[in-house]
Design an enzyme around this catalytic site. Structure first.
Site, PDB file in Angstrom:
ATOM      1  CG  ASP A  76     -48.569  22.595 -11.504  1.00 59.11           C
ATOM      2  OD1 ASP A  76     -49.397  21.954 -12.364  1.00 59.11           O
ATOM      3  OD2 ASP A  76     -47.940  20.863 -11.108  1.00 59.11           O
ATOM      4  CB  ALA A  80     -49.970  18.465  -9.015  1.00 58.94           C
ATOM      5  CE  LYS A  90     -47.466  21.245 -17.977  1.00 60.62           C
ATOM      6  NZ  LYS A  90     -46.115  21.009 -17.641  1.00 60.62           N
ATOM      7  NE  ARG A 111     -42.216  17.609 -13.192  1.00 58.71           N
ATOM      8  CZ  ARG A 111     -43.420  17.760 -13.694  1.00 58.71           C
ATOM      9  NH1 ARG A 111     -44.404  16.701 -13.677  1.00 58.71           N
ATOM     10  NH2 ARG A 111     -43.677  18.781 -14.435  1.00 58.71           N
ATOM     11  CD  GLN A 155     -48.114  18.479 -20.556  1.00 59.37           C
ATOM     12  OE1 GLN A 155     -47.597  18.919 -21.567  1.00 59.37           O
ATOM     13  NE2 GLN A 155     -47.669  18.868 -18.712  1.00 59.37           N
TER      14      GLN A 155
END
Ligand code: MRU
Length: 316
Positions: A219, A48, A230, A80, A178
Site C-alpha cells: 500500500d 491501492a 494488509k 483511506r 480479500q
C-alpha cells in the site's frame, strides 16, 4: 474474460461492488465525486492502485461539475490514509488542473499506466518463480485491486500463463476476507490451482516444506523500503525468514512514497471494530467485547528478499 474492477464511461464511473463478491457481480454507477469517496471509504473498491485510479475519476467528476477543486481533492484524500497511490493520483490530477492540462486525459493515463506497469511486473516477476512453485499470497492484489492484471497476483498470472504450473495458497485475510472472497474468485476464473487457508495456517505449511515463496502487494513503500501492506503481512515475513523462504513484494512505482522515511512515517489505517466482530452482518463475538482493527502493518526491509517493480527488481 479478464476481470475489471471499474470502467470510465465519459460522464460516469462504473464500479464493481467488491463487498458483494463472490456471491454477486453488481455494478455501482457513480456520477458524483462524493459517491466515489464513499465507495472508497466503504471498500466497494479497494487495493491501492485501483483506489488511485478511481479517486482520479472522482476528482474529474468533481471538477467537471463545477465543484471547488480544493474541496474535491481533500474529500477524496480523506478516505483511506495508508494507500499511497490515492495521494499520488490526486496530487498528479490537481497539478494537471493547475497547469491547464486535460484532466480527463490525465486520469485515463493513470489507469493505462497502471495496467502497463502490472504487465511489466508480471514479466519481470515471473522470472523469479520456479516451475511448479507453491506460492503463498495474502489479501487481494489482482485485477480487482488494480487497473487490471494485478501486482503479486499479476506475477502469479504471468507465471501461470508462462506454463510454470504454479499452485497458490490463498490466505483468507481476516477480517474483510480479500483472500477467500476475491483472490480465490480471480484464481478460479483464471483456472489457476489453489487452496484457501485460514491466516494462522501459513506457519505450519512453511514448517512442513509446502511453501516455496511468498508474494504480496504493498500500500505504501518508504524511501528506505519499509512496506505497509494488509495486516498479517509482517507476520508472514517473519515466518518466511525463519523458514528461509523467499519473501517478495510486488508494487508499481506509484506506491513508493519517496518523501517518507522509516516505519513511523506511515499512517496506518484503523477501521471499525464492527468489521472484526461481524462477518456479513452475522455477529461472531460478544457485543460487550471491544475489538482492535488495524487494516495494515509494516514489514521492515531486512525481511524482504526483493521488491519487484515495473522498473526492475530492488533488493533492499
Ligand atoms: O484494504 P485493502 O483491501 O485496500 O488492502 C489491499 C492491500 O493490502 C493490497 O495488498 C495492496 O493494496 C496492494 S494491491 C495491488
Amino acid at each position: 474474460m479478464e476481470v475489471k474492477a471499474f470502467y470510465w464511461k465519459g460522464d460516469r464511473l462504473l464500479l464493481l461492488d467488491q463487498r458483494e463478491l463472490p456471491e454477486k457481480e453488481s455494478w455501482l454507477e457513480l456520477k458524483d465525486y462524493r459517491e466515489v469517496g464513499k465507495a472508497i471509504r466503504e471498500m466497494a473498491v479497494r487495493g491501492a492502485p485501483a483506489i488511485g485510479c478511481v479517486a482520479g475519476y472522482g476528482f474529474l467528476l468533481g471538477v467537471s461539475s463545477g465543484e471547488d477543486p480544493e474541496v474535491v481533492y481533500h474529500t477524496l484524500k480523506n478516505t483511506r490514509p495508508t494507500a499511497y497511490n490515492l495521494f499520488w493520483a490526486l496530487d498528479r490530477l490537481k497539478r494537471a488542473l493547475e497547469e491547464g492540462k486535460d484532466v480527463e486525459r490525465e486520469a485515463i493515463a493513470i489507469e493505462e499506466e497502471d495496467y502497463r506497469a502490472n504487465i511489466r511486473m508480471g514479466e519481470i516477476g515471473q522470472e523469479l518463480i520456479p516451475k511448479g512453485a507453491r506460492i503463498l499470497t495474502h489479501c487481494n492484489t489482482g485485477a480487482l485491486a488494480t487497473a487490471g492484471w494485478g501486482t503479486a497476483l499479476g506475477v502469479i498470472r504471468s507465471a501461470h500463463r508462462a506454463g510454470k504450473e504454479v499452485f497458490v495458497w490463498v490466505d483468507e485475510t481476516r477480517p474483510y476476507l480479500q483472500g477467500s472472497r476475491l483472490t480465490a474468485w480471480e484464481l478460479l476464473k483464471e483456472g489457476i490451482p489453489h487452496k484457501i487457508i485460514t491466516d494462522a495456517t501459513a506457519g505450519f505449511l512453511m514448517r512442513k516444506g509446502l511453501v516455496d515463496c511468498v508474494l504480496v502487494g504493498a500500500d505504501r513503500i518508504t524511501k528506505d523500503y519499509f512496506v505497509a501492506n494488509k495486516i498479517g503481512t509482517y507476520a508472514l515475513s517473519v515466518l518466511a525468514k525463519a523458514h528461509q523462504i523467499p519473501f517478495y513484494v510486488v508494487a508499481p512505482k506509484s506506491t513508493f512514497d519517496t518523501s517518507s522515511v522509516g516505519e513511523e512515517s506511515i499512517r496506518i489505517e484503523e477501521r471499525s471494530e464492527r468489521e472484526v466482530k461481524f462477518v456479513k452482518n452475522v455477529s461472531i463475538a460478544p457485543e460487550g467485547s471491544p475489538a482492535l482493527h488495524f487494516a495494515f502493518d509494516v514489514t521492515p526491509p531486512e525481511n524482504i528478499t526483493a521488491i519487484i517493480t515495473d522498473e526492475g527488481i530492488i533488493r533492499p
